[in-house]
Design a protein around this motif. Sequence first.
Motif, short mmCIF file in Angstrom:
data_model
loop_
_atom_site.label_atom_id
_atom_site.label_comp_id
_atom_site.label_asym_id
_atom_site.label_seq_id
_atom_site.Cartn_x
_atom_site.Cartn_y
_atom_site.Cartn_z
N LEU A 73 0.83 -1.21 0.00
CA LEU A 73 0.00 0.00 0.00
C LEU A 73 0.86 1.25 0.00
N PHE A 74 1.91 1.19 0.81
CA PHE A 74 2.77 2.37 0.93
C PHE A 74 3.42 2.71 -0.41
N LEU A 75 3.98 1.70 -1.03
CA LEU A 75 4.71 1.96 -2.28
C LEU A 75 3.76 2.45 -3.37
N GLU A 76 2.58 1.91 -3.35
CA GLU A 76 1.54 2.38 -4.26
C GLU A 76 1.31 3.88 -4.05
N ALA A 77 1.09 4.24 -2.81
CA ALA A 77 0.83 5.63 -2.48
C ALA A 77 2.04 6.49 -2.83
N TYR A 78 3.20 5.91 -2.65
CA TYR A 78 4.43 6.64 -2.96
C TYR A 78 4.49 6.98 -4.43
N GLU A 79 4.17 5.99 -5.24
CA GLU A 79 4.19 6.23 -6.68
C GLU A 79 3.21 7.35 -7.04
N ASP A 80 2.03 7.23 -6.55
CA ASP A 80 1.02 8.27 -6.80
C ASP A 80 1.54 9.64 -6.42
N ALA A 81 2.03 9.71 -5.19
CA ALA A 81 2.43 11.00 -4.64
C ALA A 81 3.60 11.57 -5.43
N ALA A 82 4.53 10.70 -5.77
CA ALA A 82 5.71 11.16 -6.50
C ALA A 82 5.30 11.73 -7.85
N VAL A 83 4.39 11.04 -8.51
CA VAL A 83 3.93 11.50 -9.82
C VAL A 83 3.25 12.85 -9.71
N LYS A 84 2.33 12.93 -8.78
CA LYS A 84 1.62 14.20 -8.56
C LYS A 84 2.60 15.31 -8.25
N GLY A 85 3.59 14.95 -7.43
CA GLY A 85 4.60 15.93 -7.03
C GLY A 85 5.27 16.52 -8.26
N ARG A 86 5.66 15.67 -9.16
CA ARG A 86 6.33 16.15 -10.37
C ARG A 86 5.42 17.06 -11.19
N LYS A 87 4.17 16.59 -11.32
CA LYS A 87 3.21 17.42 -12.04
C LYS A 87 3.10 18.80 -11.41
N GLY A 88 3.07 18.77 -10.08
CA GLY A 88 2.86 20.02 -9.34
C GLY A 88 3.98 21.03 -9.57
N ASP A 89 5.14 20.54 -9.91
CA ASP A 89 6.28 21.45 -10.06
C ASP A 89 6.09 22.39 -11.24
#
Lengths: 134, 134, 134, 134
Positions: B118-134
Amino acid sequence: MKLHFYLQPSSGVPIYKQIIKQIKHAAAGGLLSAGDQLPSVRELSEDLTINPNTVSKAYQELERDGIIEIIHGVGTFVSKGNIFMEEKEKEGLMKNAVKQLFTEAYHLGFSFERLKGLFLEAYEDAAVKGRKGD
Amino acid sequence: MKLHFYLQPSSGVPIYKQIIKQIKHAAAGGLLSAGDQLPSVRELSEDLTINPNTVSKAYQELERDGIIEIIHGVGTFVSKGNIFMEEKEKEGLMKNAVKQLFTEAYHLGFSFERLKGLFLEAYEDAAVKGRKGD
Amino acid sequence: MKLHFYLQPSSGVPIYKQIIKQIKHAAAGGLLSAGDQLPSVRELSEDLTINPNTVSKAYQELERDGIIEIIHGVGTFVSKGNIFMEEKEKEGLMKNAVKQLFTEAYHLGFSFERLKGLFLEAYEDAAVKGRKGD
Amino acid sequence: MKLHFYLQPSSGVPIYKQIIKQIKHAAAGGLLSAGDQLPSVRELSEDLTINPNTVSKAYQELERDGIIEIIHGVGTFVSKGNIFMEEKEKEGLMKNAVKQLFTEAYHLGFSFERLKGLFLEAYEDAAVKGRKGD
DNA sequence: GTGGTCTAGACCACA
DNA sequence: GTGGTCTAGACCACG
């Protein structure tokens, strides 16, 4: 198996609710089995250095919810009813908790990379302990 | 950058404390910078559909702690003071949160393997969003 | 319409249960209607010269049972839900009570004739008051 | 003549008080006469499926009140003393009980007419049984 | 003003 | 020994 309670007295969450949650989860997760005796009101209140009434309140709410059974003059026991949580339900709880972790990291400007580091570290620790515990 | 509040009304944690924590963390993490204007009491209370007094109480406590400055008739702003948390402090908070996550999983009888999933899944999501957010 | 509580402090029946029963019955019987505000915890506790906690306990149990709704900082109100008891249910309660009356008379060696006398007397009184009340 | 006890275990009224009341009333009403033997603690506790200590406690309180006499190794007997209640006293008890009946009906919104119906029905039943019993 | 939680401590009920 | 009820009083949360 002795339950280990972790209370955060000044978190704003009422103590009795913290107790309820932990017993409920322990019963849902199999840490507590049907018929297991819970610590007496007095005993638990001394362990946690809180007032007996607070423990009693938690126990009574758990009984109302069918999680435990209180037998007057005898003791308090885990119910035989359908205590187990559905796996889906558990997963929902955990997913939520994980999500909150990321939100908090985001707010703190704490890099997700480092969070992953911390998590994997904790994972190794927990996994090792788990194996020892078997 | 608009702050996104996540409130849990019936969690037992007072709403005003939830607001305080989130603003404090956002300020500590750089989401909010010195001088940034916060939403007005009325605006925020409407957004969150809570009582204005509750927002007000949070703001007042934040002002007492030096996190924000309330300028009468003008608005509420993030302080210029030493808002930043030490990295060590942040790490402590996050470590604690991670630890709690594992404790909860343990109590629920939720496998650490699955938690990692679950954590790694969430990590992937968050990381992707993070990049978009930049 | 003011509720009139009749408590028997040393009857063995817990005070909070007596309160619960009376409010439940008043709601079931139409003495209390959906939305009616109940006396505040403090007010009722003063009226009955009992501890506020005792009133609070009664109110909380009533809320759990869906009889009333407690709105924090506002007050306590009769629920809009299905409060009404079935006529059959009420009749059952009353039949039971009547039966107990006869058992008690029997045990006391109190003649059923005289009991009937007392009852009809009380009936006349009650009927008259009822008409006046209209 | 065998006493018939009617216990309400979860009514809130302590079981031992219910037993006391019923024996006291039976003695006052002539159902029990001076010298009559009461069931043994063990026998009664088995009949009622309650704890022997509970019966014992009731008997001891009754002995303190002079209603019964416990003769060690022999049995328990109704006292020869002034057990009889004054008629006035009995009437007071019954009047009170009748009054409560009406109060409850009122709270339940149960028509006094119907209550009268139930009462007269029960009266007929009781009167008939009474004659048979003679 | 509302209700909610907690404490300290007394006393009771049940086994 | 178990749990249950109640009190007095403090302090908090919410409006």
